[in-house]
Motif scaffolding. Structure first.
Motif, mmCIF file in Angstrom:
data_model
loop_
_atom_site.group_PDB
_atom_site.id
_atom_site.type_symbol
_atom_site.label_atom_id
_atom_site.label_comp_id
_atom_site.label_asym_id
_atom_site.label_seq_id
_atom_site.Cartn_x
_atom_site.Cartn_y
_atom_site.Cartn_z
ATOM 1 N N ALA A 170 67.790 -28.197 94.863
ATOM 2 C CA ALA A 170 68.938 -28.473 95.719
ATOM 3 C C ALA A 170 70.066 -29.062 94.893
ATOM 4 O O ALA A 170 69.838 -29.911 94.027
ATOM 5 N N VAL A 171 71.289 -28.620 95.174
ATOM 6 C CA VAL A 171 72.469 -29.142 94.505
ATOM 7 C C VAL A 171 73.070 -30.257 95.347
ATOM 8 O O VAL A 171 73.256 -30.117 96.556
ATOM 9 N N ALA A 172 73.342 -31.398 94.700
ATOM 10 C CA ALA A 172 74.043 -32.514 95.337
ATOM 11 C C ALA A 172 75.127 -32.960 94.385
ATOM 12 O O ALA A 172 74.849 -33.530 93.322
ATOM 13 N N GLY A 173 76.382 -32.675 94.734
ATOM 14 C CA GLY A 173 77.483 -32.988 93.829
ATOM 15 C C GLY A 173 77.391 -32.179 92.558
ATOM 16 O O GLY A 173 77.305 -30.948 92.589
ATOM 17 N N ASP A 174 77.379 -32.862 91.421
ATOM 18 C CA ASP A 174 77.292 -32.181 90.129
ATOM 19 C C ASP A 174 75.900 -32.308 89.526
ATOM 20 O O ASP A 174 75.726 -32.279 88.312
ATOM 21 N N LYS A 175 74.892 -32.422 90.397
ATOM 22 C CA LYS A 175 73.507 -32.545 89.930
ATOM 23 C C LYS A 175 72.607 -31.564 90.663
ATOM 24 O O LYS A 175 72.852 -31.212 91.820
ATOM 25 N N LEU A 176 71.563 -31.154 89.977
ATOM 26 C CA LEU A 176 70.522 -30.334 90.578
ATOM 27 C C LEU A 176 69.254 -31.166 90.679
ATOM 28 O O LEU A 176 68.846 -31.802 89.700
ATOM 29 N N VAL A 196 69.010 -32.816 87.103
ATOM 30 C CA VAL A 196 69.667 -32.023 86.063
ATOM 31 C C VAL A 196 71.179 -32.204 86.172
ATOM 32 O O VAL A 196 71.761 -32.032 87.249
ATOM 33 N N ASP A 197 71.804 -32.566 85.060
ATOM 34 C CA ASP A 197 73.258 -32.662 84.990
ATOM 35 C C ASP A 197 73.827 -31.252 84.889
ATOM 36 O O ASP A 197 73.499 -30.499 83.961
ATOM 37 N N LEU A 198 74.686 -30.868 85.870
ATOM 38 C CA LEU A 198 75.178 -29.499 85.920
ATOM 39 C C LEU A 198 76.412 -29.264 85.061
ATOM 40 O O LEU A 198 76.935 -28.146 85.028
ATOM 41 N N ALA A 199 76.857 -30.295 84.345
ATOM 42 C CA ALA A 199 77.904 -30.091 83.340
ATOM 43 C C ALA A 199 77.284 -29.623 82.033
ATOM 44 O O ALA A 199 77.781 -28.710 81.368
ATOM 45 N N SER A 200 76.150 -30.243 81.679
ATOM 46 C CA SER A 200 75.480 -29.902 80.420
ATOM 47 C C SER A 200 74.243 -29.029 80.627
ATOM 48 O O SER A 200 73.673 -28.525 79.659
ATOM 49 N N TYR A 201 73.811 -28.865 81.887
ATOM 50 C CA TYR A 201 72.592 -28.126 82.201
ATOM 51 C C TYR A 201 71.393 -28.669 81.425
ATOM 52 O O TYR A 201 70.649 -27.936 80.764
ATOM 53 N N THR A 202 71.217 -29.974 81.511
ATOM 54 C CA THR A 202 70.066 -30.633 80.906
ATOM 55 C C THR A 202 69.466 -31.628 81.888
ATOM 56 O O THR A 202 70.179 -32.217 82.710
ATOM 57 N N GLU A 203 68.170 -31.813 81.782
ATOM 58 C CA GLU A 203 67.505 -32.834 82.594
ATOM 59 C C GLU A 203 67.885 -34.210 82.065
ATOM 60 O O GLU A 203 67.773 -34.474 80.867
ATOM 61 N N VAL A 204 68.319 -35.095 82.968
ATOM 62 C CA VAL A 204 68.754 -36.427 82.547
ATOM 63 C C VAL A 204 67.888 -37.540 83.129
ATOM 64 O O VAL A 204 67.971 -38.691 82.681
ATOM 65 N N HIS A 205 67.048 -37.199 84.109
ATOM 66 C CA HIS A 205 66.265 -38.258 84.750
ATOM 67 C C HIS A 205 65.130 -37.626 85.543
ATOM 68 O O HIS A 205 65.197 -36.459 85.929
ATOM 69 N N GLY A 222 75.520 -37.518 100.189
ATOM 70 C CA GLY A 222 75.011 -38.008 98.913
ATOM 71 C C GLY A 222 73.551 -38.410 98.925
ATOM 72 O O GLY A 222 73.153 -39.284 98.150
ATOM 73 N N ASN A 223 72.758 -37.759 99.775
ATOM 74 C CA ASN A 223 71.326 -38.042 99.821
ATOM 75 C C ASN A 223 70.526 -36.763 99.641
ATOM 76 O O ASN A 223 70.979 -35.672 99.998
ATOM 77 N N VAL A 224 69.328 -36.910 99.085
ATOM 78 C CA VAL A 224 68.420 -35.795 98.890
ATOM 79 C C VAL A 224 67.091 -36.156 99.538
ATOM 80 O O VAL A 224 66.618 -37.292 99.420
#
Length: 359
Positions: A170-176, A196-205, A222-224
């Motif tokens: 699921a996409v929430a803002g600029d994160k997957l 996943v940060d959708l600017a860099s397409y990398t897992e961040v957390h 802003g909730n998942v």
């Protein structure tokens, strides 16, 4: 996908079509609330290793359903176990799990390209779920990755490494947000959601949630929300609410949920494998059941399997896979839970996804 989960336990157990430039052609189509649906496409996943995925088209004007729409257009079937699909811009994207590819067609259902999902040595990645993001579509695969497909070139830009056997995304803002099920690790399972940060397409957390997360949905605040099935034994199902900005867990409740959709301030949820067989609505603030049975007119749905919502008019579509071996059925309800119409997907088995069409 019910048949997929049961197999794992045994084995280790969409307005007018808009045309723009290459880079912009797949922006979401926006329609006014007054625009009625012209029809529906229904993906019938079929059964494992039977190569019998089918596509049903329901024409709203004639009130007739046609199966198999895809084969009639292309002269061949969709493959083995169609797990998910979307319409994005002028194209359809079909995720075919066991055959391990994404089939892309134009808006008329005619083949454009087949994108193989194969790893080193031709090992199948087994794609699962798909979501759009800007000029890309993102696809989770059981090999622990999310693919980034460019919608202009229809090539895979990148595979993002996430958790074990990811399911819904699921996409929430600029994160997957990616639900890592660990389905091949029965009875251990995974218990994380990758961010996943959708600017860099990398897992961040990674967010620690309940055992065996599968379904996931974002609201507009802003909730998942993540549905965790548990281990089918001494660890029960839970529903978890995550703040998409801070990644903090806001609430966890014991509640069986299969598939979810968020619309107009409510979560609509099928019961899942450990539920009571009824489609419920859930208050997203408290994660309490707002209605134990969304259907208010006595209509009986034998086995609720998939759920989709027409956000233009609030209609709710519930797919019924019956006993998984009989032809399925699709029900349309208004937002008060009263049936508007239904149709059979004969001979399609296990209908799991409805896409609304406006021309």
């Amino acid at each position: 996908m019910k048949t997929r989960t049961l197999k794992l336990l045994v084995a280790a157990l969409s307005g007018s079509l808009l045309f723009a430039s290459c880079q912009k052609e797949d922006d979401p189509v926006v329609v006014t609330p007054e625009t009625p649906a012209d029809g529906l496409f229904v993906l019938n996943e079929g059964t494992f290793f039977a190569n019998n995925t089918t596509l049903t088209y329901y024409d709203a004007a004639t009130k007739t359903a046609t199966t198999d729409f895809y084969r009639n257009k292309n002269g061949h079937g969709l493959g083995d176990t169609g797990n998910d699909f979307i319409k994005y811009g002028t194209k359809f994207y079909f995720v075919v799990n066991v055959s391990s590819y994404v089939q892309v067609t134009n808006s008329e259902g005619v083949d454009v390209k087949k994108i193989d999902f194969l790893g080193d040595g031709g090992v199948k990645r087994e794609p699962r779920y798909i979501v759009p993001y800007k000029n890309k579509v993102l696809v989770s695969s059981y090999d622990g990755t999310v693919a980034v497909i460019d919608t202009a070139s229809l090539t895979i830009d990148k595979f993002i490494t996430v958790g074990s056997n990811p399911e819904q995304i699921a996409v929430a803002g600029d994160k997957l947000f990616v639900a890592n099920s660990g389905g091949f690790s029965y009875p251990v399972f995974d218990s994380t959601v990758s961010v996943v940060d959708l600017a860099s397409y990398t897992e961040v957390h990674k967010v620690k949630v309940g055992k065996n997360p599968g379904a996931i949905v974002a609201d507009n605040a802003g909730n998942v929300y993540v549905a965790c099935t548990g281990n089918y034994s001494d660890i029960g199902p839970t529903l978890v609410k995550i703040n998409a900005f801070t990644h903090a867990i806001l609430k966890t409740v014991d509640l069986p949920v299969g598939k979810m959709r968020f619309n107009n301030g409510l979560i609509y949820a099928t019961p899942g494998y450990l539920g009571d067989g009824k489609v419920k609505t859930i208050n997203p603030n408290t994660l309490t059941v707002a209605s134990a049975n969304f259907i208010t007119d006595g209509t009986s749905v034998t086995s609720p399997y998939g759920i989709d919502i027409d956000t233009q008019n609030g209609d709710i579509y519930i797919t019924d896979n019956k006993n998984s071996m009989s032809s399925g059925e699709v029900f349309c309800f208004d937002n008060t839970g009263k049936k508007k119409f239904s149709f059979a997907t004969t001979p399609g088995l296990n209908p799991n996804k409805v896409v609304i069409i406006r021309k």
